[in-house]
Design a protein around this motif. Structure first.
Motif, PDB file in Angstrom:
ATOM      1  N   LEU A  32       0.648  -1.187  -0.105  1.00 56.35           N
ATOM      2  CA  LEU A  32       0.004   0.015   0.107  1.00 56.35           C
ATOM      3  C   LEU A  32       0.753   1.153   0.083  1.00 56.35           C
ATOM      4  O   LEU A  32       0.685   2.234  -0.980  1.00 56.35           O
ATOM      5  CB  LEU A  32      -0.955   0.095   1.180  1.00 56.35           C
ATOM      6  N   GLU A  33       1.724   1.323   0.890  1.00 61.35           N
ATOM      7  CA  GLU A  33       2.507   2.773   1.008  1.00 61.35           C
ATOM      8  C   GLU A  33       3.404   2.862  -0.120  1.00 61.35           C
ATOM      9  O   GLU A  33       3.470   4.137  -0.682  1.00 61.35           O
ATOM     10  CB  GLU A  33       3.411   2.585   2.338  1.00 61.35           C
ATOM     11  N   ASN A  36       1.060   3.875  -3.133  1.00 60.36           N
ATOM     12  CA  ASN A  36       0.332   5.135  -3.113  1.00 60.36           C
ATOM     13  C   ASN A  36       1.612   6.244  -3.244  1.00 60.36           C
ATOM     14  O   ASN A  36       1.178   7.313  -3.726  1.00 60.36           O
ATOM     15  CB  ASN A  36      -0.155   5.304  -1.692  1.00 60.36           C
ATOM     16  N   GLN A  50      -7.812   9.373   1.750  1.00 61.05           N
ATOM     17  CA  GLN A  50      -6.897   8.621   2.658  1.00 61.05           C
ATOM     18  C   GLN A  50      -7.166   9.058   3.852  1.00 61.05           C
ATOM     19  O   GLN A  50      -7.946  10.177   4.203  1.00 61.05           O
ATOM     20  CB  GLN A  50      -5.400   8.758   2.359  1.00 61.05           C
ATOM     21  N   ASP A  55      -3.756   5.540   3.834  1.00 59.40           N
ATOM     22  CA  ASP A  55      -4.524   5.064   2.548  1.00 59.40           C
ATOM     23  C   ASP A  55      -5.959   4.984   3.139  1.00 59.40           C
ATOM     24  O   ASP A  55      -6.376   5.874   4.097  1.00 59.40           O
ATOM     25  CB  ASP A  55      -4.127   3.635   2.624  1.00 59.40           C
ATOM     26  N   ASN A  70     -11.327   3.100  -3.052  1.00 60.82           N
ATOM     27  CA  ASN A  70      -9.884   3.643  -3.414  1.00 60.82           C
ATOM     28  C   ASN A  70     -10.745   4.833  -4.281  1.00 60.82           C
ATOM     29  O   ASN A  70     -11.375   4.606  -5.276  1.00 60.82           O
ATOM     30  CB  ASN A  70      -9.128   2.680  -4.216  1.00 60.82           C
TER      31      ASN A  70
END
Length: 159
Positions: A32-33, A36, A50, A55, A70
């Motif tokens: 994820l990090e 993103n 977010q 997130d 998302n």
């Protein structure tokens, strides 16, 4: 308004096979990090949904607690396509069946927003519902059946 005054909003949903804190989701969570961060620095990126965690996995837009949303905004469809299909996002996208169930409805929606507008979760839900009920239109569309900003602006004003 000119075409330059619109940005492309996108929302997509995914239904996790198990809750996000299950050990089988660890590989996805670890991605994820960095993914993103790729989005944040991509040409044409404007904004993404977010929480303080960086997130949107804890945001629930639908009744099913395993579905997460998302959402992001891009300067153009080309900028979004570059990120989705030509960045470090692609391997995660291709591997999605490891973590997510196949949905029985279209899992993404696109719509044009005035530059500077930050879309809400409610807006995303409305766009999904329109797409699912009526198919692609200037109000809610997909990459496969896109509409130009001018048509979408007229559709949004009409309601």
């Amino acid at each position: 308004m000119s075409i330059d005054t619109f940005h492309l909003a996108q929302a997509n949903i995914a239904r996790m096979r198990v809750p996000i804190d299950d050990p089988s989701m660890a590989d996805f969570v670890a991605l994820l990090e960095p993914v993103n961060a790729v989005a944040d620095r991509s040409p044409g990126f404007v904004w993404r949904l977010q929480t303080e965690d960086g997130d949107a996995t804890s945001i629930r837009a639908f009744d099913d607690p395993l579905i997460f949303l998302n959402m992001s905004v891009w300067e153009s469809a080309d900028a979004l396509k570059q990120f989705v299909y030509r960045s470090e996002h692609l391997p995660v996208f291709r591997d999605r069946s490891r973590w997510f169930d196949k949905l029985d409805r279209i899992p993404h929606v696109l719509w044009w927003v005035p530059a500077g507008h930050v879309p809400t979760v409610e807006e995303a839900r409305e766009r999904f519902e329109a797409l699912w009920e009526k198919g692609p239109s200037p109000f809610a569309f997909t990459f496969a059946r896109a509409y130009p900003p001018a048509e979408a602006a007229q559709a949004s004003q009409a309601g």
